[in-house]
Design a protein around this motif. Structure first.
Motif: not given
Length: 718
Positions: A108, A178, A191, A193, A198-200
Motif C-alpha cells: 500500500d 498492477a 508507480i 501518483l 494511494s495505490w494498492h
C-alpha cells in the motif's frame, strides 16, 4: 515497569503449521542469513528486497499483530526521479503479510507530497530451496537445478528446483490490477501518483511441494473474513481454561502462552477434532517431535487434553517396528523427530529418527495422565498395544547391559551423543568439566521408568490385568532400591547426573536431579537436601534454576545447556518440589520465571535464556537462536500454576484434588472452565490472613472437588 527485551536478533517471525517466515524488521530477507520463507524443512525464499528506483526504503516501525501476520511501515529517503526530487518522508509504503498455507502480501502506497510523483517500485526475490539443517549450519549446498520463468500475462515469477525426484517451486504472483515487468532479477511496478493518492496491490506466495501447491488461505491482513484456521484458533481459546489474577505478570504470561500453544498447532497432523499435535518451536522445530509433544501434552492437561490425544495417536503410528541402526530404532521405541526436507528425502539424515531415550517412558506417563483427566477407559484400550511395545522396549533395549538401569548409546553415524532432553553434544559433563562418554545412564531416565511402571500398574488394574500390574509395581520398587544405592552421592548431597560407561556415578550438580522429584523416585529423606541444594547461588540464578552449576568448569551461562535457564525444566522441577511438600519452593520458582517473562516482548517466554545471575538493575539475557514461540516454554506456566494450586485429576473416580498454598506475591487466582472428564469447574483461590482459601463451582458432569496433599509413589524406607 520492566524493560521489554527481545530474544535473539531483531527480526519479524510469523508462522502457520509447518510454514514460517523470518525477515528483518524492515520486512526484507537478507542474503546468506538464517532468514527466509520456509515450509516442510525447505527454504522457499532466501532473499527479498523492495526499493524505489533502486533506493532502499526507511523503516518507520513494524510488528507482528498476530502469530500469522506482520505489518511494516516504510517511508522514502530523498529520492531523485525523472519527474523531479521526492523529499524524504513524502511517501508511505505499508507491507502487510498474512500466512496460512501460502502467504498473502499487500503493498500500500500513499503520496503525501504536494506534487505528482512517478518511480519504479522494484522487488527482488530469490529462492535457494536450501534444507533447513543446512540453513541453520550456514552451509547450504546446491544439489539440484534452479530455473526461473516470468509469465507476463499472469504476472507470475515461478522459480522451481529439481534434484532427481525431489521437486519444489515458488510462485510469486502480482495482482492482476498492477502492470508488472521482470528484468535483471527484479519485478518492476511503475508507480504514478497524484498528491494524496494511494495505490494498492495484492501479491501471493504459492509453495509447491512435489505435486502439492500450497495456496494462500488468507487475504489482506486487515480484512475481517474468517478462515477455517481462525475458527480453529477461536475454538481453542474458547475451550482452554482461563486464568485471572491480580498478579499481572502471571496473568499476562498465562494468556500469551495459551495463544502461543494454539498458534503452534500442526494442522496437517490433526488426528480428529479433539486430537492435535504442536510444533515444538519456531523457527527450527516446526515438525513432529516425540519428547516435546509428550511434555507439552502433560503441561496442557489443565488447559485442554487435545494435544495429549493427538500425541498419543500420532506417535503410536510412528512407533518403531524393527531394528534400524541408521535411525537408532528398535521395536517399540517412540521417535524423536520427523523431517521432510531434501536431506531427509534422500536419506542423508535419518528420519524418522529415534535417537531419544526418554520419549518411550514419557509416552506411558502421558497415556496414564490423559486417562486421569479424561476418565476415558477406551483411550487405554486404544493405546494398549503401543503401551505394551513401550514396556517391552524399556526391558529389552532401554537397558543395554541388563543391570536394571536405562542407558543410551547411538548406533547411527549421525546419531545423537546425548539422548535425554539435554541433547546438545556437550551437555553431559563430569565435575571437572570433561565430557562423559557413551553409554550413559542419565538419572532422569530411571525416574521416568519408575514413574511409568507405577502409572501403568494403575492402567492395567483398570483393564483387569492384575498380574501385569503387580509385576510392574514389583519392578518399580526394585528399581528404586537400586537407584538409591547407585545414584545417591552422599558427599555432594545430591543425586548423580548419570552413570558413566564404567557405571560410576558422575557427581555433577545439574538440574536433572529435579526431575527425580517430578517422577517420584527420590527418597523422602534425600528430597529435602536436594531441594535446598537447588537454591544455592550456583544453581539458582534469580531468574530460574540453571541447567548446570556455575561452579562446574564447563559452566557457561550463554551456552545451550551448560548453565542456561530453561522455563520448561523449571516448571517440571516446581512440580517435583510440590510433590514432596515443598510448596514455598515451588512458588519461588514460579515467581521468578513469571517475573523473567515480564521482560520478554509480549510476555512470550523463549525456549531458554542465559543463566546470568539476577542483580539490581539487570534483566534476563537473551540466548541467540532461541525458538520463539516454543511449545514447552509456553507450557511451563501451566505446570507452575498447577504446582502452586496442587491440582490433581482423578476423572475415573469423578474427583479433582486441590492443595493450594498461595505465596504473598500471588494474592488470588481464579480458573474458569477447567475440564475434568465431562465436567467443567470454576475454581477460586485467595489468601486470607496468611491462609489460602478456595471454593469450587462445578458446571455439568459428576465431579467432586476435595483438598489433599500430593504424595510421591510408595517409597522405600530410608
Amino acid at each position: 515497569m520492566t524493560v521489554e527485551i527481545s530474544v535473539g536478533p531483531p527480526v519479524l517471525t510469523i508462522n502457520h503449521g509447518n510454514t514460517f517466515m523470518v525477515t528483518e524488521q524492515s520486512g526484507e530477507i537478507t542474503a546468506n542469513s538464517e532468514q527466509g520463507l520456509f515450509a516442510s524443512d525447505t527454504r522457499f525464499v532466501s532473499y527479498y528486497s523492495i526499493s524505489a528506483d533502486g533506493e532502499p526504503w526507511t523503516r518507520v516501525t513494524s510488528s507482528t499483530p498476530t502469530y500469522y501476520g506482520s505489518r511494516i511501515y516504510l517511508t522514502n529517503s530523498d529520492l531523485i526521479t525523472e519527474k523531479g526530487p521526492v523529499p524524504a518522508g513524502s511517501l508511505s509504503l505499508i507491507v502487510s503479510r498474512a500466512m496460512a498455507e501460502g502467504v498473502h502480501e499487500d503493498l500500500d502506497l500513499v503520496n503525501y507530497s504536494l506534487k505528482p510523483i512517478g518511480f519504479n517500485l522494484e522487488i527482488a526475490i530469490r529462492a535457494d530451496f536450501a534444507d533447513l539443517f543446512e540453513v541453520k549450519s550456514h552451509r547450504p549446498i546446491r544439489r539440484g537445478r534452479i530455473e526461473t520463468e516470468w509469465d507476463s500475462n499472469a504476472g507470475e515469477l515461478r522459480t522451481s528446483y529439481s534434484n532427481r525426484d525431489f521437486h519444489r517451486c515458488l510462485i510469486y504472483r502480482i495482482g492482476s490490477d498492477a502492470h508488472a515487468d521482470y528484468a535483471n532479477g527484479r519485478i518492476t511496478l511503475p508507480i504514478e501518483l497524484q498528491p494524496g493518492a494511494s495505490w494498492h496491490v495484492c501479491c501471493e506466495y504459492l509453495l509447491g511441494e512435489g505435486g502439492n501447491l500450497k495456496n494462500p488461505q488468507r487475504t489482506c491482513l486487515l480484512k475481517t473474513e474468517e478462515t477455517r484456521f481462525d475458527r480453529l484458533q477461536h475454538e481453542w481459546l474458547e475451550q482452554a481454561t482461563v486464568l485471572t489474577s491480580a498478579n499481572e505478570d502471571l496473568y499476562r504470561l498465562f494468556r500469551q502462552s495459551v495463544e502461543d500453544m494454539g498458534a503452534l498447532r500442526l494442522y496437517g497432523q490433526d488426528s480428529a477434532d479433539s486430537g492435535w499435535l504442536p510444533a515444538a518451536g519456531i523457527p527450527w522445530f516446526a515438525t513432529i517431535f516425540g519428547r516435546d509433544s509428550l511434555i507439552v501434552s502433560l503441561q496442557n492437561m489443565m488447559i485442554n487434553p487435545g494435544f495429549a490425544r493427538g500425541a498419543l495417536k500420532k506417535l503410536a503410528q510412528f512407533q518403531a517396528r524393527e531394528m534400524d541402526d541408521w535411525r537408532d530404532a528398535e521395536p517399540g521405541k517412540i521417535l524423536h523427530e520427523v523431517r521432510f526436507g531434501e536431506l531427509a528425502h534422500f536419506d542423508r539424515i535419518p528420519t524418522p529418527y529415534y535417537g531419544t531415550a526418554d520419549a518411550t517412558p514419557l509416552y506411558l506417563i502421558v497415556m496414564h495422565e490423559t486417562w486421569k483427566w479424561l476418565g476415558d477407559i477406551d483411550l487405554l484400550r486404544d493405546h494398549r498395544e503401543a503401551a505394551i511395545g513401550c514396556l517391552d522396549w524399556i526391558d529389552q533395549y532401554g537397558d543395554l547391559d541388563g543391570d536394571g538401569f536405562q542407558e543410551h548409546k547411538t548406533r547411527s553415524s549421525q546419531g545423537y551423543e546425548n539422548m535425554g532432553w539435554k541433547d546438545s553434544g556437550d551437555a553431559v559433563v563430569y565435575p571437572d568439566g570433561s565430557q562423559v562418554k557413551q553409554p550413559k545412564a542419565l538419572c532422569e531416565l530411571q525416574g521416568y521408568v519408575f514413574d511409568a511402571w507405577n502409572r501403568m500398574a494403575e492402567v492395567f488394574d483398570a483393564l483387569g490385568e492384575r498380574d501385569r500390574a503387580r509385576e510392574l509395581r514389583r519392578k518399580a520398587a526394585e528399581l528404586q532400591l537400586k537407584f538409591e544405592e547407585r545414584f545417591w552421592c552422599e558427599e555432594a548431597g545430591f543425586y548423580a547426573f548419570t552413570l558413566d560407561p564404567e557405571k560410576k556415578p558422575v557427581a555433577t550438580i545439574a538440574s536433572n536431579a529435579g526431575l527425580l522429584l517430578w517422577s517420584g523416585i527420590a527418597s523422602r529423606n534425600h528430597a529435602e537436601r536436594v531441594v535446598k541444594r537447588f537454591f544455592e547461588t550456583d544453581l539458582w540464578s534469580g531468574w530460574g534454576i540453571r541447567t548446570l552449576s556455575s561452579r562446574n568448569p564447563a559452566y557457561n551461562p550463554f551456552s545451550y545447556q551448560r548453565g542456561s535457564v530453561w522455563p520448561h525444566d523449571n516448571g517440571m522441577i516446581a512440580m517435583g518440589f510440590k510433590r514432596y511438600g515443598f510448596s514455598a519452593e515451588a512458588a519461588r520458582v514460579a515467581r521468578d520465571i513469571s517475573e523473567a517473562a515480564s521482560y520478554f516482548a509480549g510476555y512470550r517466554l523463549p525456549e531458554l535464556y542465559a543463566g546470568v545471575g539476577r542483580r539490581p538493575g539487570n534483566f534476563p539475557v537473551q540466548y541467540l537462536g532461541a525458538n520463539v514461540p516454543q511449545a514447552w516454554a509456553a507450557g511451563s506456566v501451566f505446570h507452575l500454576v498447577q504446582a502452586i494450586l496442587g491440582l490433581q485429576a482423578d476423572a475415573p473416580n469423578c474427583r479433582l484434588y486441590v492443595d493450594p498454598q498461595l505465596p504473598k506475591w500471588l494474592p488470588d487466582v481464579t480458573l474458569r472452565g477447567l475440564a475434568v472428564a465431562d465436567a467443567k469447574v470454576d475454581l477460586r483461590f485467595w489468601s486470607e490472613n496468611g491462609t489460602t482459601k478456595w471454593d469450587a463451582s462445578v458446571r455439568g458432569g459428576d465431579l467432586q472437588v476435595a483438598q489433599t496433599a500430593w504424595e510421591p509413589w510408595p517409597t522405600i524406607e530410608d
